[in-house]
Design a protein around this motif. Structure first.
Motif, short mmCIF file in Angstrom:
data_model
loop_
_atom_site.label_atom_id
_atom_site.label_comp_id
_atom_site.label_asym_id
_atom_site.label_seq_id
_atom_site.Cartn_x
_atom_site.Cartn_y
_atom_site.Cartn_z
N ASP A 718 0.98 -1.12 -0.09
CA ASP A 718 -0.08 -0.06 0.01
C ASP A 718 0.87 1.17 0.07
OD1 ASP A 718 0.75 0.43 2.72
OD2 ASP A 718 -0.81 -0.91 3.25
N GLU A 719 0.21 2.45 -0.10
CA GLU A 719 1.12 3.57 -0.17
C GLU A 719 1.74 4.13 1.14
OE1 GLU A 719 -3.36 4.70 0.75
OE2 GLU A 719 -2.33 3.55 -0.75
N ASN A 720 1.39 3.22 2.39
CA ASN A 720 2.25 3.55 3.61
C ASN A 720 3.36 2.76 3.64
OD1 ASN A 720 0.21 5.67 4.49
ND2 ASN A 720 -1.04 3.99 4.68
N THR A 721 3.72 1.83 2.56
CA THR A 721 4.72 0.72 2.90
C THR A 721 5.58 1.10 1.54
OG1 THR A 721 3.01 -0.89 3.89
CG2 THR A 721 5.17 -1.80 3.43
N THR A 722 6.25 2.06 1.41
CA THR A 722 7.20 2.48 0.42
C THR A 722 8.42 3.02 1.27
OG1 THR A 722 6.57 4.71 0.09
CG2 THR A 722 5.06 2.78 -0.92
N PRO A 723 9.32 3.21 0.29
CA PRO A 723 10.67 4.01 0.76
C PRO A 723 10.50 5.41 1.05
CG PRO A 723 11.49 2.33 -0.89
CD PRO A 723 9.74 2.47 -0.81
N VAL A 724 9.37 6.12 0.19
CA VAL A 724 9.12 7.36 0.38
C VAL A 724 7.78 7.41 1.15
CG1 VAL A 724 8.87 9.64 -1.16
CG2 VAL A 724 10.43 7.43 -1.89
N THR A 725 7.79 7.78 2.23
CA THR A 725 6.57 7.89 3.14
C THR A 725 6.72 9.23 4.05
OG1 THR A 725 7.53 6.51 4.88
CG2 THR A 725 5.92 5.59 3.03
N ASP A 726 7.83 9.91 4.11
CA ASP A 726 8.04 11.03 4.80
C ASP A 726 7.52 12.11 3.99
OD1 ASP A 726 8.87 13.10 6.32
OD2 ASP A 726 11.05 12.40 6.61
N GLU A 727 6.82 13.26 4.73
CA GLU A 727 6.13 14.32 4.16
C GLU A 727 7.40 15.22 3.59
OE1 GLU A 727 3.96 18.48 5.04
OE2 GLU A 727 4.06 16.92 6.42
N ALA A 728 8.90 15.12 3.94
CA ALA A 728 9.71 16.01 3.65
C ALA A 728 10.24 15.35 2.19
CB ALA A 728 10.84 15.92 4.59
N GLN A 729 10.00 13.96 2.13
CA GLN A 729 10.37 13.49 0.71
C GLN A 729 9.34 13.92 -0.12
OE1 GLN A 729 10.36 9.64 2.66
NE2 GLN A 729 12.56 9.24 1.78
N PHE A 730 8.15 13.36 0.10
CA PHE A 730 7.04 14.03 -0.93
C PHE A 730 5.70 14.24 0.03
CE2 PHE A 730 3.14 12.65 -2.73
CZ PHE A 730 3.18 13.52 -4.15
N PRO A 731 5.10 15.30 -0.33
CA PRO A 731 5.28 16.32 -1.42
C PRO A 731 6.43 17.21 -1.03
CG PRO A 731 3.45 16.84 -0.26
CD PRO A 731 3.96 15.44 0.29
N GLY A 732 6.96 17.07 0.02
CA GLY A 732 7.80 18.33 0.36
C GLY A 732 7.37 19.45 1.37
N LYS A 733 8.31 19.67 2.25
CA LYS A 733 7.94 20.80 3.03
C LYS A 733 8.47 22.21 2.71
CE LYS A 733 7.40 17.88 7.24
NZ LYS A 733 8.02 17.77 8.76
N ASP A 734 7.69 23.24 2.90
CA ASP A 734 8.19 24.67 2.68
C ASP A 734 8.71 24.77 1.14
OD1 ASP A 734 7.38 25.42 5.15
OD2 ASP A 734 9.20 24.74 5.92
N GLY A 735 7.97 24.12 0.40
CA GLY A 735 8.47 24.03 -1.14
C GLY A 735 9.91 23.32 -1.43
N VAL A 736 10.35 22.57 -0.51
CA VAL A 736 11.58 21.66 -0.79
C VAL A 736 11.22 20.05 -0.47
CG1 VAL A 736 13.91 21.22 0.22
CG2 VAL A 736 13.01 23.49 0.20
N SER A 737 11.63 19.53 -1.82
CA SER A 737 11.66 17.92 -1.45
C SER A 737 13.07 17.38 -1.35
CB SER A 737 11.00 17.38 -2.96
OG SER A 737 10.77 15.86 -3.18
#
Length: 897
Positions: A718-737
């Motif tokens: 599912d979408e919660n079981t991937t290497p990219v689950t942190d908000e900082a990675q996607f979609p990014g924080k404060d316009g930074v991924s």
């Protein structure tokens, strides 16, 4: 139809996207002339010599005009040719899934719709890539184009990316190998291929502004690899820089990316164009390495501005000459001067057959319990074909890559034709059609057959009123019945973006910006129970039930608000929904209406349309459920891997009544299957399969084709079981991924985290079986003979080869993709498995072949950030051979000195 983009959306149209119906301006080509007044037309001279001669004749104004792209609101993007000097215009066609023709005077805007590039990657066949690219190059040249905006070489970093269907997968080696032959195929014709998007253009969410930040090692080992291969192995003519920022600098004015890496490190000799409207400066972009500006408001910065910059010495004339020379050199080298593009009717039937063969080879058999497949028409009496778009011939990725096909075949048509007259094939949709609104997060939309336009009406849907203001004031500009409230306008409500959903009524583009809407009517539950009603929106939305405010969603950012209610079967309740595009994000980015009226129903609740599908499945020998997603270039990525619009429930309910249920999934990305995987007997991942999708699916289902596709991306649980689950990675924080998944992209990340997956990278079944034996891993010395002392090439790269025996142990001819992975590098932080090589081998039953695979040297190396180069560590490295990244058949090793 002519139209003008809203002010804030105009610059958002990528050159890959070109919402303005892309095509071509007049060629402006004079006949080839090798006379003394045009010595550059002498074909016996080299491209460099011809370029030098022509450059000397060009005035400053002509050079500026040449590197400044033009746009016609109807015909699309081109640069000016030059009648005086006989320079042809560059006439660009969108790709990468075929030639996107926008001029209605050119073959009725029709060309061959190929399977999506992700389906091509699933073939793991470089010969297929060559054929794919060859067809595109041929059709581009014969439809007046001499530049193709493709291939797309953006790594599929996370599984829910809306543009992953344009990618060639999650692994840099697989993508590189496929892209090289794709490019060579295009450039066999006098057509320039374009590598896009350079660089770190890996998400649609905030794609115009996001600052992508990756380590130098990740950049070099993962994201730059396909571009390097395109330059050094395919001699690609052009590259396209992207909208996003890289380390705080817009990609199209990043000297580090364009000058230092692309042109100096890689040795790129071609020219760099901006994505459509992505150039945000004059002096900065020119000096950073941009060679051709594509147009687009509000960022058109060249033309007179560039002329002034050159005259003032802010951009040197030497730099301007370099821009022009790079373009002219590629035009001479690729034959654009000597073989002008033409308008010659493309062979629809012949090229359609190629599209079908490519689609068949890319389909992946994910599950086949009890040999449910292939189907045997002689032993079947009835087949239920079920799915919202199984009768739709246009299931494809939307946006710039959507092609207007020469003809189409739907899955329903294909299955009916192949099953024959003695098998009854019947169809039920089961759910509402898939549309752009299904990209939005939150629960599926309330089915249309639960809604009526009023409490005393039998017409399904809700009465809709639309205004071009945000206050619901005055006389509505549009009134109609909307089957569902499931809308995503703005970027998606243009030709090419909604064409992949022909069942959904179109909406005037006047509602793509500021607007408001009201829906009224009634809802009735299919059975008594507790229901959760939801409102998902960007922009404020209110839901009233029986005249009481049930949900008040502020919608300042995309969000879902829920409310639980108890409803009795058949009892009607009045509904009113009010919506406004009043989010600051909408004002800032020009997004249109984004709202969905959704639900979460108890398991026993089944609406009437779904019940019809269940009833049909129950009385049929086999049920084939054709599912799909809506994937498109746009301004957002989906946030879920669930199948949209209640399709997951449809599969489960059909499988409950028919033990012979098969799912054919049409998508450009993974979908979540664990909620129904165990309930069905067979699963075919068909991708977006192009205009021959129906025939290709039918031939795989009935065994005319033995499926041989392998997954080019990991299918997670599912979408919660991937290497990219942190908000900082996607979609990014404060316009930074933050690319802090680093080098662990795709299967490497799943392995590092020890994550369970639904289907691993490289996975795919067959109607036959294969046996792997007698592995030999060897290093070669510089002259190609075997030796222990020197196992590196002359340039210092490892030279490793594996050999093994592969036997077809089944009863039918089939192809297997033998995959080789290098293990963890000694003494270095590295992945536990790294694709090092592969080979696709076809064998008849009982036959065996000795397979030799030369391994990629970079699989045994890493990018050393301190030395700024590839380094091969010393020591022993495991070598794994298998049929997927998690199905190792044989294991060996090699010792690096």
């Amino acid at each position: 139809m002519k139209f003008k983009l809203p002010k804030r959306i105009a610059f958002h149209v990528s050159a890959t996207a070109v919402m303005l119906a892309m095509i071509t301006a007049p060629l402006n080509v004079m006949a080839a002339d090798s006379s003394s007044d045009r010595p550059w037309m002498n074909k016996s001279l080299s491209a460099d010599q011809r370029t030098e001669l022509l450059l000397k004749e060009m005035t400053l104004d002509e050079k500026i005009d040449f590197v400044t792209g033009k746009v016609n609101n109807y015909y699309g993007f081109y640069n000016n040719g030059n009648d005086r000097l006989g320079i042809p215009a560059l006439q660009m066609a969108d790709g990468p899934a075929g030639v996107r023709i926008a001029n209605p005077d050119v073959q009725d805007k029709k060309s061959t719709a190929l399977p999506a590039p992700i389906a091509l990657a699933a073939t793991w066949d470089t010969k297929a890539a060559s054929e794919y690219g060859g067809l595109i190059g041929n059709e581009a040249w014969n439809t007046t184009h001499n530049v193709v905006l493709g291939p797309g070489m953006d790594i599929a970093r996370f599984p829910w990316g809306e543009r992953n269907f344009e990618s060639l997968g999650e692994d840099p080696l697989l993508q590189s190998k496929m892209a090289v032959d794709y490019i060579k195929g295009i450039q066999k014709s006098p057509v320039i291929a374009t590598a896009k998007h350079f660089i770190l253009n890996n998400q649609e969410t905030q794609r115009f502004t996001i600052d992508a930040q990756a380590s130098e090692r990740a950049l070099q080992e993962i994201y730059l690899r396909p571009f390097d291969a395109a330059v050094n192995e395919a001699d690609i003519g052009a590259a396209m820089c992207s909208f996003n920022q890289v380390d705080g600098i817009p990609a199209c004015q990043s000297a580090a990316m364009m000058n230092d890496i692309l042109k100096k490190q890689m040795g790129f000799k071609g020219f760099v164009m901006s994505d459509y409207g992505a150039n945000m400066s004059t002096v900065e972009s020119a000096n950073a390495g941009l060679d051709l500006e594509t147009p687009g408001e509000p960022f058109g910065k060249w033309g007179k501005n560039l002329l002034t910059a050159v005259q003032d010495g802010k951009v040197s004339e030497e730099r301007l000459n370099d821009m022009v020379s790079r373009m002219l050199d590629q035009m001479f080298a690729k034959g654009l001067f000597d073989k002008p593009a033409q308008n010659k009717q493309i062979p629809a039937a012949e090229h359609g057959e190629t599209a079908r063969e490519l689609a068949e080879e890319g389909m992946v058999l994910l599950k086949n319990d009890n040999a449910q497949l292939p189907l045997k028409a002689g032993s079947l009496k009835s087949i239920a074909v079920i799915g919202p778009d199984a009768d739709n011939s246009s299931a494809a990725g939307g946006g710039s890559s959507l092609v207007n096909p020469t003809y189409t075949v739907s899955p329903l048509e294909g299955i009916k034709k192949r099953a024959g007259k003695n098998v009854t094939v019947q169809y039920e949709a089961g759910t509402d059609p898939i549309q752009a609104g299904d990209i939005l997060p939150g629960p599926s939309a309330v089915p249309s057959d639960l809604l009526t336009t009023s409490a005393d009406s039998d017409e399904n849907g809700l009465h809709a009123e639309y205004w071009t203001n945000t206050s619901l004031e005055g006389t509505p500009s549009l009134e109609r019945t909307d089957k569902q409230v499931d809308t995503n306008y703005g970027f998606y409500n243009y030709e090419g973006f909604n064409a992949s959903s022909p069942k959904v009524q179109s909406t005037p583009t006047t509602f793509n910006g500021k607007m408001s809407a009201r829906w009224t009517g009634a809802i009735s539950a299919p059975s008594t129970g507790d229901y959760t009603l939801t409102l998902t929106s960007l922009g404020s939305g209110k839901l009233y039930l029986d005249d009481k405010l049930l949900i008040d969603n502020q919608g300042t950012s995309m969000s879902t608000t829920k409310a639980q209610v108890n409803l009795k079967a058949g009892e009607k309740h009045t509904v009113k929904i009010e919506y406004r595009t009043d989010s600051p994000q909408q004002e800032r980015n020009g997004y249109g209406m984004q709202v969905r009226f959704g639900w979460e129903a108890p398991d026993h609740a089944v609406d009437a349309n779904m019940q019809k599908a269940i009833d049909l499945a129950k009385k049929s020998d086999v049920a084939v459920v054709v599912t799909r997603t809506y994937d498109s270039e746009g301004n957002t990525d989906t946030s879920t891997l669930d199948l949209p619009n209640n399709q997951d429930t449809l599969i489960r309910k059909v499988a409950e009544v028919n033990p012979h249920t098969i799912v054919v999934n049409m998508s450009g990305r993974p979908v979540q299957m664990n909620t129904w995987d165990k309930d069905v007997k067979g699963i075919v991942q068909a991708w977006f399969a192009g205009q021959e999708q129906g025939n290709a699916i039918a031939r795989v289902l009935f065994g005319d084709v033995n499926p041989s596709g392998k997954l080019p991306v990991t299918f997670p649980v599912d979408e919660n079981t991937t290497p990219v689950t942190d908000e900082a990675q996607f979609p990014g924080k404060d316009g930074v991924s933050k690319y802090n998944d680093d080098i662990y992209v795709g299967y490497k990340g799943y392995d590092k985290a020890g994550l369970e997956v639904e289907y691993p990278f490289g996975y795919g079944l067959s109607y036959t079986t294969f046996d792997y034996r007698n592995l030999k891993v060897q290093a070669k010395n510089n002259n190609g003979s075997h030796g222990k002392g020197n196992n590196k090439k002359a340039n210092g790269e490892p030279n490793v080869q594996v050999d093994l025996n592969l036997r077809n142990t089944g009863k039918v001819t089939g192809s297997e993709v033998v995959q080789v992975y290098a293990g963890k590098l000694p003494g270095v932080e590295s992945a536990s498995k790294n694709l090092a090589g592969f080979a696709k081998v076809e064998l008849k039953p009982g036959k065996q072949q000795r397979v030799s695979i030369q391994l990629d040297p970079k699989a045994f190396s890493y990018w050393d950030e301190k030395q700024d180069k590839w380094v091969t560590p010393s020591g022993k490295v495991a070598v794994y051979v298998g049929s997927s990244s998690r199905d190792v058949k044989l294991q060996g090793s090699v010792t690096l000195p």
